[in-house]
Structures are given as C-alpha cells and as structure tokens.
Design a protein around this motif. Structure first.
Motif, short mmCIF file in Angstrom:
data_model
loop_
_atom_site.label_atom_id
_atom_site.label_comp_id
_atom_site.label_asym_id
_atom_site.label_seq_id
_atom_site.Cartn_x
_atom_site.Cartn_y
_atom_site.Cartn_z
N THR A 123 0.84 -1.06 -0.15
CA THR A 123 -0.19 -0.10 -0.07
C THR A 123 0.83 1.29 0.09
OG1 THR A 123 0.03 0.22 2.26
CG2 THR A 123 -1.64 -1.09 1.41
N GLY A 124 2.14 1.10 0.35
CA GLY A 124 2.96 2.19 0.41
C GLY A 124 3.19 2.93 1.90
N VAL A 125 2.44 2.34 2.79
CA VAL A 125 2.52 2.91 4.27
C VAL A 125 2.73 1.69 4.97
CG1 VAL A 125 1.42 3.90 6.15
CG2 VAL A 125 0.72 4.57 3.76
N THR A 129 4.20 -4.00 11.95
CA THR A 129 3.33 -5.35 11.85
C THR A 129 3.45 -5.93 10.60
OG1 THR A 129 1.39 -4.47 11.44
CG2 THR A 129 1.99 -5.24 14.01
N GLY A 130 3.68 -5.20 9.67
CA GLY A 130 3.72 -5.65 8.21
C GLY A 130 4.90 -6.63 7.90
N GLU A 131 4.68 -7.25 6.83
CA GLU A 131 5.47 -8.58 6.34
C GLU A 131 7.02 -7.76 5.93
OE1 GLU A 131 5.50 -11.92 3.15
OE2 GLU A 131 3.93 -10.31 2.98
N ARG A 132 7.92 -8.58 6.11
CA ARG A 132 9.32 -8.38 5.87
C ARG A 132 9.79 -9.02 4.59
NH1 ARG A 132 10.98 -5.56 10.77
NH2 ARG A 132 9.13 -4.97 11.60
N ARG A 133 10.00 -8.50 3.60
CA ARG A 133 10.43 -9.32 2.51
C ARG A 133 11.80 -8.31 1.94
NH1 ARG A 133 6.79 -8.27 -1.34
NH2 ARG A 133 5.16 -7.59 0.06
N ALA A 212 14.48 11.15 17.39
CA ALA A 212 13.61 9.98 17.43
C ALA A 212 14.60 9.00 18.00
CB ALA A 212 13.04 9.64 16.08
N LEU A 213 15.50 8.69 17.57
CA LEU A 213 16.18 7.44 18.01
C LEU A 213 16.86 7.75 19.69
CD1 LEU A 213 18.66 6.90 14.97
CD2 LEU A 213 16.88 5.22 15.86
N ALA A 214 17.00 8.77 19.84
CA ALA A 214 17.25 9.13 21.50
C ALA A 214 15.91 9.10 22.09
CB ALA A 214 17.95 10.42 21.46
N ALA A 215 14.92 9.49 21.72
CA ALA A 215 13.67 8.98 22.27
C ALA A 215 13.37 7.66 22.55
CB ALA A 215 12.39 9.89 21.53
N LEU A 216 13.52 7.07 21.39
CA LEU A 216 13.26 5.47 21.49
C LEU A 216 14.00 4.96 22.49
CD1 LEU A 216 12.02 2.99 20.42
CD2 LEU A 216 13.82 3.06 18.50
N LEU A 217 15.53 5.32 22.61
CA LEU A 217 16.32 4.65 23.52
C LEU A 217 16.05 5.14 25.02
CD1 LEU A 217 19.16 3.04 24.00
CD2 LEU A 217 20.10 5.54 24.42
N ASP A 218 15.42 6.37 25.27
CA ASP A 218 14.91 6.83 26.37
C ASP A 218 13.63 6.16 27.00
OD1 ASP A 218 16.36 8.07 28.40
OD2 ASP A 218 15.54 10.13 27.71
N SER A 219 12.97 5.20 26.07
CA SER A 219 11.57 4.66 26.35
C SER A 219 11.89 3.08 26.54
CB SER A 219 10.92 4.72 25.01
OG SER A 219 11.01 3.75 23.96
N ASP A 220 10.86 2.67 27.02
CA ASP A 220 11.26 0.98 27.16
C ASP A 220 10.44 0.47 26.20
OD1 ASP A 220 8.72 1.35 27.94
OD2 ASP A 220 8.99 0.55 30.09
N VAL A 221 10.06 1.02 24.86
CA VAL A 221 9.60 0.32 23.88
C VAL A 221 10.48 -0.79 23.22
CG1 VAL A 221 8.30 0.74 21.58
CG2 VAL A 221 8.14 2.36 23.59
N ALA A 222 10.01 -1.99 23.14
CA ALA A 222 10.68 -2.88 22.33
C ALA A 222 10.11 -3.37 21.21
CB ALA A 222 10.62 -4.28 23.25
N GLY A 223 11.04 -4.04 20.22
CA GLY A 223 10.82 -4.38 19.06
C GLY A 223 10.83 -3.38 17.85
N SER A 224 10.21 -3.53 16.77
CA SER A 224 10.66 -2.47 15.59
C SER A 224 9.74 -1.42 15.76
CB SER A 224 10.24 -3.13 14.25
OG SER A 224 10.83 -3.98 14.19
#
Lengths: 310, 310
Positions: A123-125, A129-133, A212-224
């Motif tokens: 779909t372009g977005v 959770t989308g498929e990895r190919r 954004a990467l710094a905010a991600l590090l500072d969170s406890d969000v796991a996964g992609s």
C-alpha cells in the motif's frame, strides 16, 4: 548518570543522535574508526568494531547502561550488496553480547525501511507489523540481525528495539545522495536532473531522526519502531523546495516520473508509544541543509569526504 | 582431492556426515572441542569455534574446498531458548567469512524444521518455499543466519545450501530424547510413558540424515533443502516399533494423544534435485538403534555423556 555507547557516532545520523542524547543528560561515548573533532561528546573511542576482541575489551572498559548501534557499511550505492554486510552483522551480534556481559540493559539499533517489501503489492504505508520481504543483502542483513537480537534479548533480559529509518536528509549526508547532489549543483549554478520525480518517500530531517532514536532509547519500547514523519513527499517536491529556497527553479529538471509505490512510515508507534513527532517541515529542513552546504563550500572543506555511517 | 571441514563432527549427526563424506572420497577434517576417538576421520582439530580468531587461523591452515557446518548449542530442552544461540550465529557468520577468505567454494549448514511455523494453520507438510515463522530463539537464530548467508553467498560467489533437518534418530542421540529414552527404559525392564502419541513427525534414521547432507554438499543445489523421509510417523508408532523389536509391548503406555498438526518434510527437492532418498525403514532404524544402545550398556560406557551436537 546514564552512560551510553553510540557506534557510528561521527556519521551522518550518529552526530544528531549524540547531540540529542546529550540534551537528555546522557554521558555519551562515541565509537568510530575516525573520531570527529567537531562533535561535542564526552569521550571518543577509536575502536574497530569488526574486531570482536577489541569490541569486548572496549565494552568491558566503558560498562555502559545504554547502547545505540548505528555503525554499518554505508558506501553509497554499493552498500546494498556489499559483502561487508555479513561482517557488520556478526560484529553487531558480538557487540550486543559484550554490552550485556558488561552489564548493559537497554539497546537500540538502526534498521532500515528496506526491511519491508517495496514491490507493487504494498500500500506504500508500512506499519511495523507488516510483512518483511527485504530484497537486498543490506535489507536481509539488517532484518536477520534485528530478528536475532530481538529473540535473544527476551532470553537475557535486555530491553531492545530497532529503529527502522526511512529517508533522513540533512548536513553530513553522502554528497551523492538526492538532497546533497541537487543542493550542490544549484549552489554551483549547475543544472540538476532529478530521476523518479513522482516517487513518494518519507523524508525526515536528520536532526529529527537523531532525536527520534534518542527518544526511542530513552523509552522502554521493544521491537521495531518506524523512524519517519508519516508524511509522503514526492522526490520532485524535495528538488523543487531546494530550488525555491535558492531561487533557482530554472536549474531543476525532473525526468522519469517513476511509477513505484510510495515508501512512507506508519508512525503510530513512534507517536503513541515513544511520544515523538518530527519538528522540521520540509522547507525548513532544506534551508538548514543548504546553509550547511554553503558553509562547507565557503570553508573549502572536502564536503562528505568522510564516509557517512548510520 | 576434495577437502571438507565438518564442524560438530563428533556429534550425533556429525558422525554420520563424516562417514558419508569419506565414502564419497572427501578428505575429512573434523572440528570439535572434544574429538571422538571412535570416528574414522582424516584429521581432528580441537578448535573452539566461538573464538573467531582461532576459527580464522584454522580455516587459513586447512584451506578446505568444502564446509559442512553442524556445530551449534544443542543441550536437550534448553537449546530452544539458550542465549548461546546468538554466539553460534555470530560464530557461523565468522566461520563462513573465514572459509571463503581461505578459498572455500561450497558450504552446507544444518537448519531445522523449526524454521517453519508449527501452528494449527499449517497443512503439516512443509515445502521449502513455505512461510518461515520460527517461534523460538533456536529457530529464529537458524533462520536468520541461513537467510544472511544465502544472500551474502550470492555476492561473494559461494555455493551455499541449508539442510533443514526434521527428526533424526539413531545411535549417539541425546538419551533424554524420545527414541533413546524409550529404548533404554525397555532395555532396563522399566515402563515407558510416551506423550503426544498421535503427533505425526518425519523421523529419519541418522545414517540417512548424514548421507543426505553429504549428497547435498556434493551437489550444487543452493538454498533450503528439507532433510527428511517425506513420511509422517505417529510418535506412538515409533514407541511401538521399539516395543515390538524388544518384545516388550507391555511396558509402553501412550498418554496425551496430542492434537498438533503433523511435521513432515516435502522432499521434492531432496529427491529431484539432490537425488537422495532415505534407505532405512522405521523398523530397521529402530533395530540398529537398539543394538547400539545394548552395546553401550554392555560396555558400560556412559551413554550420551558427550553433549550431542548437530
């Protein structure tokens, strides 16, 4: 104090990550084969991460609580199929092992939107959770390494996330890429031919990408977690924004409109779970980038002479 | 002469691979932390493959044309989530790099049918083109490592295949697994309780498994190839075959019939492209296995005291 190791800290994205982490109060230890004198940082470590013995020794010395791993093979054009992708994958696994063995607890690595499938069936977005190919050695290497670290982290108690970078642009980008090449041509009064003008992609200003990467590090969000703006911009609009900022619309020629589907981040996780949204509009990001290139030309530095690293 | 390095050569599957390769005329160099005196082989190399420096040195010394990589963490039960899966993944990447740098041209690694998804949505027969949805760190590690090596091989000109092992059984299998545990109980006159008796799986006698891997190495087939018989056998039938061979049907009790879907190899590639088909029927494989365990008990060896390696 939160102590973080940033690999590829002297690179295109790394510089912005370092700045954002310092703003968040981290003690930042940069790893790069060639440290950069113009980056404000707490310490540089000129370690070759492809050497696992040196990597283990370094991590044992620093004993960081946090890790942002950006270093990878990034030679423009060539990185898609560079055999060194394998070496960076095994170096990444060795780095993660050494980090955890030295007491580390939270790590983020940079992935790529090329881990999704970009063919006409999408779909372009892209939600996470989308498929990895992935279609390239680069995309496959990032996907495999990330999959492995995600599963391993759950067993060893490491909090781990992968930031899937869409299309960062800004200062220090490889001069052969879209934004730098158009900017430099126009600054020099030369014509710029832009291919795939109708291709829609998620361009994100590199300072936003680093934040954004710094905010991600500072969170406890796991996964992609997708790292983008959530907005699709045609390549032609990017070129035209540069032309408009410089008053040189006459020099841009868009050819081969392109029929590929868009490549845009679904930023639901980045907004809702990490709590980050991009601050730079295209026009502003482009202006900042132009200013930086102008300063490079004025000071006569060999622009982009340092191989960019994510 | 074709010179092959076999890692995990002293293990359960490794022993059969070594024998099959020698029949095919290979000069066989076994790598194992603990070489086995009772394996006929051209040379043993007691190298720790988790040490990348030692691995590189070893491959530079042997300069093999072929590689069969079986070594991995295999502690029964625990290997599914063993953090050492990460170490084996990075060791595998480093081994492949060192092998190619030393002039190697053809490599096979062992994968696992756990790289497929085993949930209720499957048909129970797995072609190699089927979706990979590994659910464990072990399955994810094998899948990621194999994906990466496959993509990398195409760039560096290595001929590479992964043999996806289904359910090998036979001499030297870990004593806690199905066939050895039933066999040993019945040999000792003890009752054997068998769970998931209705579960259908593709059991392959280890000698066939080793011969299939040797045939795969000797071919130029690339990508994933299932290593199985193509026949599904209920777990209860395996237990009953052991009981019948020993005349001790009275000691086997099948409980918890199990409702999981079958796990059977689609052997189209193995038959059609590699040209191999399994020779052992269940009854014969079981008889050979029983004879081996009986000889172990008679000689008083600490059966299975060596950790089995694939």
């Amino acid at each position: 104090v939160k102590k973080v190791v940033v690999t590829g800290a002297s690179g295109f994205v790394g510089r912005s990550v370092v700045a954002a982490l310092r703003l968040r109060g981290y003690e930042v230890h940069g790893v790069a084969r060639g440290p950069a004198n113009d980056v404000e940082i707490d310490a540089w470590h000129p370690t070759d991460l492809l050497d696992p013995v040196a990597t283990r020794e370094l991590m044992g010395t620093i004993r960081a609580s946090h890790l942002v791993h950006l270093a990878w093979t990034t030679a423009h054009g060539r990185f898609w199929s560079d055999p060194d992708n394998l070496a960076w994958s095994r170096a990444t696994l060795a780095l993660a092992e050494a980090f955890v063995d030295a007491g580390g607890g939270r790590a983020v690595m940079s992935g790529t939107c090329a881990q999704y499938g970009w063919d006409a069936t999408t779909t372009g977005v892209f939600p996470e959770t989308g498929e990895r190919r992935p279609q390239t050695l680069y995309g496959i290497s990032k996907q495999s390494t990330s999959d492995l670290l995600q599963a391993w982290s759950a067993e060893v108690g490491l909090s781990f996330a992968t930031g899937l970078l869409f299309f960062p642009y800004g200062p220090y980008e490889n001069p052969d890429r879209l934004v730098p090449s158009v900017t430099r041509s126009l600054l020099g009064g030369r014509r710029a031919e832009v291919r795939s003008g109708a291709r829609v992609a998620d361009f994100i200003y590199v300072e936003d990408c680093g934040a954004a990467l710094a905010a991600l590090l500072d969170s406890d969000v796991a996964g992609s977690v997708n790292i983008g703006t959530g907005q699709g911009i045609p390549v032609a609009d990017v070129a035209n924004a540069i032309a408009a900022a410089l008053g040189r619309e006459d020099l841009v020629q868009v050819v081969a409109p392109g029929t590929e589907p868009p490549i845009v981040a679904d930023v639901t996780r980045l907004l809702g779970e990490v709590g980050f949204s991009a601050r730079y509009e295209l026009a502003r990001g482009v202006r900042e980038t132009i200013e930086w290139w102008r300063s490079q030309e004025l000071t006569g530095s060999a622009a982009g002479s340092r191989p960019a690293r994510r």
